[in-house]
Design an enzyme around this catalytic site. Sequence first.
Site, PDB file in Angstrom:
ATOM      1  N   LEU A  32     -42.524 -78.508  20.595  1.00  0.00           N
ATOM      2  CA  LEU A  32     -42.032 -79.594  21.453  1.00  0.00           C
ATOM      3  C   LEU A  32     -40.677 -79.255  22.056  1.00  0.00           C
ATOM      4  O   LEU A  32     -40.314 -79.742  23.111  1.00  0.00           O
ATOM      5  CB  LEU A  32     -41.874 -80.884  20.633  1.00  0.00           C
ATOM      6  CG  LEU A  32     -43.144 -81.555  20.137  1.00  0.00           C
ATOM      7  CD1 LEU A  32     -42.805 -82.647  19.128  1.00  0.00           C
ATOM      8  CD2 LEU A  32     -43.917 -82.148  21.307  1.00  0.00           C
ATOM      9  N   GLN A  34     -36.604 -77.002  21.264  1.00  0.00           N
ATOM     10  CA  GLN A  34     -35.714 -76.204  20.419  1.00  0.00           C
ATOM     11  C   GLN A  34     -34.348 -76.865  20.420  1.00  0.00           C
ATOM     12  O   GLN A  34     -33.826 -77.176  21.490  1.00  0.00           O
ATOM     13  CB  GLN A  34     -35.624 -74.801  21.037  1.00  0.00           C
ATOM     14  CG  GLN A  34     -34.729 -73.831  20.327  1.00  0.00           C
ATOM     15  CD  GLN A  34     -35.503 -73.087  19.243  1.00  0.00           C
ATOM     16  OE1 GLN A  34     -36.651 -72.713  19.459  1.00  0.00           O
ATOM     17  NE2 GLN A  34     -34.886 -72.919  18.079  1.00  0.00           N
ATOM     18  N   GLY A  35     -33.772 -77.073  19.261  1.00  0.00           N
ATOM     19  CA  GLY A  35     -32.421 -77.636  19.199  1.00  0.00           C
ATOM     20  C   GLY A  35     -31.508 -76.700  18.440  1.00  0.00           C
ATOM     21  O   GLY A  35     -31.926 -75.630  18.003  1.00  0.00           O
ATOM     22  N   GLY A  36     -30.257 -77.105  18.249  1.00  0.00           N
ATOM     23  CA  GLY A  36     -29.318 -76.284  17.527  1.00  0.00           C
ATOM     24  C   GLY A  36     -29.740 -76.100  16.072  1.00  0.00           C
ATOM     25  O   GLY A  36     -29.400 -75.117  15.415  1.00  0.00           O
ATOM     26  N   GLY A  38     -33.006 -76.148  14.823  1.00  0.00           N
ATOM     27  CA  GLY A  38     -34.251 -75.397  14.625  1.00  0.00           C
ATOM     28  C   GLY A  38     -35.281 -75.770  15.672  1.00  0.00           C
ATOM     29  O   GLY A  38     -34.945 -76.350  16.697  1.00  0.00           O
ATOM     30  N   VAL A  40     -38.769 -77.712  16.969  1.00  0.00           N
ATOM     31  CA  VAL A  40     -39.519 -78.943  16.700  1.00  0.00           C
ATOM     32  C   VAL A  40     -40.967 -78.766  17.164  1.00  0.00           C
ATOM     33  O   VAL A  40     -41.226 -78.305  18.277  1.00  0.00           O
ATOM     34  CB  VAL A  40     -38.863 -80.153  17.416  1.00  0.00           C
ATOM     35  CG1 VAL A  40     -39.593 -81.443  17.062  1.00  0.00           C
ATOM     36  CG2 VAL A  40     -37.384 -80.265  17.060  1.00  0.00           C
ATOM     37  N   LYS A  54     -39.447 -80.848  12.344  1.00  0.00           N
ATOM     38  CA  LYS A  54     -38.274 -80.031  12.695  1.00  0.00           C
ATOM     39  C   LYS A  54     -38.070 -78.983  11.608  1.00  0.00           C
ATOM     40  O   LYS A  54     -37.799 -79.300  10.459  1.00  0.00           O
ATOM     41  CB  LYS A  54     -37.046 -80.934  12.804  1.00  0.00           C
ATOM     42  CG  LYS A  54     -35.900 -80.300  13.538  1.00  0.00           C
ATOM     43  CD  LYS A  54     -34.672 -81.200  13.559  1.00  0.00           C
ATOM     44  CE  LYS A  54     -34.589 -82.086  14.774  1.00  0.00           C
ATOM     45  NZ  LYS A  54     -33.249 -82.718  14.931  1.00  0.00           N
ATOM     46  N   ASP A 151     -22.596 -87.985  17.975  1.00  0.00           N
ATOM     47  CA  ASP A 151     -23.140 -87.085  19.002  1.00  0.00           C
ATOM     48  C   ASP A 151     -24.143 -87.814  19.896  1.00  0.00           C
ATOM     49  O   ASP A 151     -25.221 -87.303  20.195  1.00  0.00           O
ATOM     50  CB  ASP A 151     -23.775 -85.857  18.325  1.00  0.00           C
ATOM     51  CG  ASP A 151     -23.905 -84.673  19.293  1.00  0.00           C
ATOM     52  OD1 ASP A 151     -23.212 -84.677  20.334  1.00  0.00           O
ATOM     53  OD2 ASP A 151     -24.690 -83.761  19.007  1.00  0.00           O
TER      54      ASP A 151
HETATM   55  N1  LIG Z   1     -39.393 -87.196  16.989  1.00  0.00           N
HETATM   56  C1  LIG Z   1     -39.676 -86.462  18.064  1.00  0.00           C
HETATM   57  N2  LIG Z   1     -40.764 -86.723  18.811  1.00  0.00           N
HETATM   58  C2  LIG Z   1     -41.039 -85.995  19.920  1.00  0.00           C
HETATM   59  N3  LIG Z   1     -40.290 -84.961  20.361  1.00  0.00           N
HETATM   60  C3  LIG Z   1     -39.203 -84.644  19.654  1.00  0.00           C
HETATM   61  C4  LIG Z   1     -38.831 -85.357  18.467  1.00  0.00           C
HETATM   62  N4  LIG Z   1     -37.684 -84.819  17.987  1.00  0.00           N
HETATM   63  C5  LIG Z   1     -37.356 -83.827  18.822  1.00  0.00           C
HETATM   64  N5  LIG Z   1     -38.260 -83.698  19.821  1.00  0.00           N
HETATM   65  C6  LIG Z   1     -38.241 -82.709  20.916  1.00  0.00           C
HETATM   66  O1  LIG Z   1     -37.658 -81.505  20.462  1.00  0.00           O
HETATM   67  C7  LIG Z   1     -36.509 -81.177  21.254  1.00  0.00           C
HETATM   68  C8  LIG Z   1     -35.450 -80.560  20.343  1.00  0.00           C
HETATM   69  O2  LIG Z   1     -34.933 -81.585  19.514  1.00  0.00           O
HETATM   70  P1  LIG Z   1     -33.676 -81.405  18.591  1.00  0.00           P
HETATM   71  O3  LIG Z   1     -33.300 -82.751  18.073  1.00  0.00           O
HETATM   72  O4  LIG Z   1     -33.945 -80.354  17.577  1.00  0.00           O
HETATM   73  O5  LIG Z   1     -32.574 -80.776  19.532  1.00  0.00           O
HETATM   74  P2  LIG Z   1     -31.673 -81.359  20.712  1.00  0.00           P
HETATM   75  O6  LIG Z   1     -31.176 -82.725  20.340  1.00  0.00           O
HETATM   76  O7  LIG Z   1     -32.424 -81.227  22.003  1.00  0.00           O
HETATM   77  O8  LIG Z   1     -30.462 -80.320  20.710  1.00  0.00           O
HETATM   78  P3  LIG Z   1     -29.255 -80.226  19.679  1.00  0.00           P
HETATM   79  O9  LIG Z   1     -29.825 -80.069  18.308  1.00  0.00           O
HETATM   80  O10 LIG Z   1     -28.539 -78.993  20.124  1.00  0.00           O
HETATM   81  O11 LIG Z   1     -28.450 -81.490  19.852  1.00  0.00           O
HETATM   82  C9  LIG Z   1     -36.089 -82.481  21.919  1.00  0.00           C
HETATM   83  O12 LIG Z   1     -35.461 -82.294  23.147  1.00  0.00           O
HETATM   84  C10 LIG Z   1     -37.402 -83.222  22.087  1.00  0.00           C
HETATM   85  O13 LIG Z   1     -38.012 -82.848  23.296  1.00  0.00           O
END
Ligand SMILES: Nc1ncnc2c1ncn2[C@@H]1O[C@H](COP(=O)(O)OP(=O)(O)OP(=O)(O)O)[C@@H](O)[C@H]1O
Length: 296
Positions: A32, A34-36, A38, A40, A54, A151
Site C-alpha cells: 500500500l 512506504q513510510g519512514g 517500514g 505497509v 505495517k 506529527d
Molecule cells: N491503515 C491503513 N489503511 C490503508 N492504507 C494505509 C494504512 N496505513 C498506511 N497506509 C498506506 O501506507 C502508506 C505509508 O504509511 P506510513 O504510515 O507507514 O507512512 P507515512 O505516514 O506515509 O510516512 P512517514 O512514516 O514518513 O510519516 C500511507 O501513505 C498509506 O497510503
Amino acid sequence: MNELVGPVDRFQFMEFRAVAEATNQFAESNKLGQGGFGTVYKGTLPDGSEVAVKRLANTSSQGMTEFRNEIQTILNVLHLNLVRLLGCCCEREEIILIYEFLENSSLNQYIFDKTRSKLLNWDTRYKIIKGIAEGLLYLHSYTNPPIIHRDLKPSNILLGKDMIPKISDFGMAKILTGDQREVATEKAVGTRGYMAEEYAMHMTVSQKSDIFSFGVTVLEIVTGERNLEYCNSFRGDSLLDKAWRYWNDGNCINLIDSNYLDSSLVEEEILRSIQVGLLCVQPHVDDRPSTKSLSY
Ligand SMILES: Nc1ncnc2c1ncn2[C@@H]1O[C@H](COP(=O)(O)OP(=O)(O)OP(=O)(O)O)[C@@H](O)[C@H]1O
C-alpha cells in the site's frame, strides 16, 4: 492467535505465519505504501476482513522506541477519527503492526494531486476538517492522560469509507503526565512545514503545537498548496505568509483550490475554515485557540 481483552475489545497477537498468509507473503501487489517506519501491505484475515499491515523495516533502537510508543499510545484510544490498532506480531525479529484498513489512502494523495483533488469537493473537505478536529479533541481532552500527536499532517490523515478522516501514525506521540500542559523534548521530530516555532526552535510540545499543525493542514486542504517552510519563512513566501496576505487584503476567497470549484461551495464555511487555520498558526502559543473551541 492470542487475544488480549482490553480497552480495545480484542487486541490480537498474531503469528508471523498468519500475517504472511494474510498479505500473500508480503507480495509486492499487496503493497500500500512506504513510510519512514517500514512498508505497509494490505492483508485479508481468514474471516474476510481487510487489514493494513505495517512491517518494521529494521529493528533499530529508534524503530523499537517508536513501535512501543505507537502501541502504548493507541491501544487505549478508540474514536471514529483515529486509526484503530487491531494487533501486532513480534516474532523472528519481526515487528509488525496490524491496523484497520482504510480504503481511500491518505489525504495528501488527494489535495496535492491535480487529478485526484477534483474528487474532493468542498463538502467533503469541510467534513474532513471537522473530523480531524474531532480526533484531535479526543486525543487532547478525552484521553487520560492527554496525548500530543506531534506529527499531524495530511500524509498522517487516512481516509476511510465515505472519506471519513482518521489520524494515524502515533510513533512520535507524547503522553502528558500529571497536570503537565507542555513537555520539553530532546529533539524536534515532526515535519518541516507543520512544526510550530516553540517546538522547532525550543523543543517544547503542547496541545498548542498540535493546533499549529492542524492550522497548516486546514490551510493546505483549502488551498491545495503545500506549506514547505518552517513557521517563519524569512523570504515571506510560504503558504502561511500568502494566506495572511490574502486575509489582510480581504480577498482570501481567491486562496481556494480552483480544482474543486463546484456548486457545493459555501463561502461562509470556506472563510471560516481559513480564519480557523490562521488563528491556529499564530506564532504565540496563547493566541492559538484551544482544541475544544475547534469543534465546529
Ligand atoms: N491503515 C491503513 N489503511 C490503508 N492504507 C494505509 C494504512 N496505513 C498506511 N497506509 C498506506 O501506507 C502508506 C505509508 O504509511 P506510513 O504510515 O507507514 O507512512 P507515512 O505516514 O506515509 O510516512 P512517514 O512514516 O514518513 O510519516 C500511507 O501513505 C498509506 O497510503
